[in-house]
Design an enzyme around this catalytic site. Structure first.
Site, short mmCIF file in Angstrom:
data_model
loop_
_atom_site.label_atom_id
_atom_site.label_comp_id
_atom_site.label_asym_id
_atom_site.label_seq_id
_atom_site.Cartn_x
_atom_site.Cartn_y
_atom_site.Cartn_z
N GLU A 332 0.84 -1.20 0.00
CA GLU A 332 0.00 0.00 0.00
C GLU A 332 0.88 1.24 0.00
O GLU A 332 1.75 1.40 0.86
CB GLU A 332 -0.90 0.04 1.24
CG GLU A 332 -2.10 -0.88 1.18
CD GLU A 332 -3.12 -0.60 2.28
OE1 GLU A 332 -4.28 -1.02 2.11
OE2 GLU A 332 -2.76 0.04 3.29
N CYS A 333 0.67 2.11 -0.96
CA CYS A 333 1.34 3.41 -1.06
C CYS A 333 2.86 3.22 -1.03
O CYS A 333 3.46 2.83 -2.02
CB CYS A 333 0.85 4.36 0.03
SG CYS A 333 1.13 6.11 -0.37
N GLY A 334 3.51 3.48 0.11
CA GLY A 334 4.95 3.30 0.17
C GLY A 334 5.37 1.87 -0.15
O GLY A 334 6.41 1.64 -0.79
N TYR A 336 3.75 -0.09 -2.20
CA TYR A 336 3.57 -0.19 -3.64
C TYR A 336 4.78 0.36 -4.37
O TYR A 336 5.30 -0.26 -5.31
CB TYR A 336 2.31 0.58 -4.01
CG TYR A 336 2.01 0.75 -5.48
CD1 TYR A 336 2.07 -0.32 -6.37
CD2 TYR A 336 1.63 2.00 -5.98
CE1 TYR A 336 1.76 -0.15 -7.71
CE2 TYR A 336 1.32 2.18 -7.32
CZ TYR A 336 1.40 1.11 -8.18
OH TYR A 336 1.08 1.28 -9.52
N THR A 435 -0.94 -0.73 -4.71
CA THR A 435 -1.69 0.45 -5.09
C THR A 435 -1.38 1.58 -4.13
O THR A 435 -0.96 1.35 -2.98
CB THR A 435 -3.20 0.16 -5.05
OG1 THR A 435 -3.93 1.36 -5.26
CG2 THR A 435 -3.62 -0.43 -3.72
#
Length: 443
Positions: A332-334, A336, A435
């Site tokens: 998730e985010c970082g 990803y 993502t």
């Protein structure tokens, strides 16, 4: 459970930057020093403030969000988090009524949370630049939403005794109690970076800073009046939560260190309640995910500040790649960005990442991304089966400088809070998915 529910109130403000966090943490710490069992709650999708609440109170804090969560989810999350509490000092987000456009009670605004749980609002007023006119702001907050009650105000950024008298003169005209007043003091501010406060575990001398905030609050705020203003929390319900995101595996290898720390406490609590085991490991310490786990989870955080170390953490890199050969890995985010091909820091230096997803990101080309997202999964993934709908948010400054656009490699179809189509986002390649979207609950 209602008869035993803790008393609580919500610290809010007319706008961001008014001093909510200063007042919240100072109150939490001061009341905890009195020997009370204090709990924190944070309105909205903020990872950082709950960790400070936990440090101030000595007990976990959680996020509640009226847009992303159903009332039943909020009641269940709150009931778990507030067990054994005597007093709840919750913290609002942005301005008291700021949220998305939507039906009453489902906007994500702090006012929704106060209304749902029956908490009065302690309004923090930054009075720099005005005096009696501050009363007009307070009056508007008191009258805009009939669901909530303003218990009183704490003045912030008071310039002098005369300034305070003038502000109180205006507030007396509307019958608004002043429960305290903080003078201008930049020394009380906690250090910040681009996503908000520097994380609690990274803040130097955090205990001393929290005690200094508590000292300031004890000197400036009528704590007995604050306690008297709190009312019993209503609507708590210990029940199964159909909107909770189920554990992605029985044993979850969770990256946990200064680069990867953005995990919602309500997810971990729900996963443990469902019988899952969380097994932390540290990429920055060059630790691989334990091979006896069922799934590897790389959460958000600040990998851009540690990209050089991640690029040379060979045991971590080889371990994740080997794990992904047979078991699911999600970022998730970082996380990803770390699963991608390259990550460029603010200094313009590109670092090779894991290369498991076809995306390259950069902080040298900063782009602000913020907002709720509703995701429909395109493929089966650790977050759910294909077709599952999840609600969450994005909050990052990274820009995508290269990515594969093929739909078959995308993670989910995204819309924003108003239903605007944002197209396909993220990636899923084999067992690996990722993502920028932080999932909060199912919908």
């Amino acid at each position: 459970m209602t008869a035993q529910a803790p008393r609580g109130l919500l610290v809010a403000a007319p706008r961001s930057g008014s001093g909510k966090t200063t007042v919240t943490l100072g109150l939490q710490r001061a009341l905890a020093r009195r020997g009370l069992a204090v709990r924190g709650i944070k309105n909205g999708p903020d990872y950082i403030d709950p960790a400070f609440h936990a440090a101030a109170t000595g007990a976990p804090s959680v996020n509640l969000d009226s847009f992303a969560m159903t009332d039943a989810t909020m009641a269940a999350v709150a009931a778990r988090a507030l067990a054994g509490a005597e007093i709840v000092i919750a913290e609002g987000s942005m301005g008291l009524f700021d949220g998305v456009r939507g039906e009453t009670g489902r906007t994500g605004a702090s006012a929704d949370l106060a209304a749902l749980l029956g908490w009065p609002v302690l309004l923090v007023l930054d009075v720099s630049g005005h005096a009696q006119s501050a009363a007009a702001t307070a009056l508007g907050c008191a009258r805009l939403d009939p669901r909530i009650a303003i218990a009183g105000v704490v003045l912030n950024q008071v310039a002098s005794a005369r300034h305070r008298r003038l502000v109180e003169d205006g507030l007396s005209r509307i019958g608004m109690p002043v429960l305290g007043a903080l003078a201008r003091d930049t020394g009380l501010a906690l250090p910040e970076r681009h996503l908000g406060l520097v994380q609690a575990h990274e803040t130097a001398d955090l205990a001393a800073r929290l005690d200094a905030l508590a000292d300031a609050i004890e000197a400036a705020v009528d704590l007995d009046a604050v306690l008297a203003a709190a009312t019993p929390t209503r609507g708590l319900a210990v029940a199964a939560d159909a909107a909770a995101i189920p554990p992605p595996g029985q044993r979850i290898a969770l990256a946990r260190d200064a680069a990867f720390s953005f995990v919602y406490p309500h997810h971990l609590a729900a996963w443990r309640t469902a019988g899952a085991e969380i097994v932390p490991f540290s990429p920055l310490a060059d630790e691989p995910p334990p091979t006896d786990c069922d799934v590897c989870w790389l959460p958000g955080g600040y990998p851009e500040l540690h990209a050089g170390r991640l690029a040379t953490a060979e045991r971590f890199r080889a371990g994740v790649r080997a794990f992904a050969e047979t078991k699911p890995v999600h970022g998730e985010c970082g996380g990803y960005m770390t699963l991608g091909r390259a990550l460029t820091g603010a200094d313009g230096i590109a670092h090779a990442m894991l290369g498991l997803l076809p995306v390259e990101t950069s902080f040298a080309r900063r782009r602000f991304n913020l907002g709720y997202r509703i995701a429909t999964l395109i493929h089966d993934a650790p977050l759910g089966a294909a077709g599952s709908r999840l609600v969450g948010h994005e909050f990052h400054y990274a820009s995508v400088v290269a990515r594969e656009e093929a739909r078959e490699a995308a993670f989910a179809d995204m819309v924003d809070a108003e239903g605007t189509d944002l197209g396909a986002a993220g990636h899923r390649v084999g067992t690996v998915s990722g993502t920028f979207f932080h999932a909060i609950a199912r919908r």
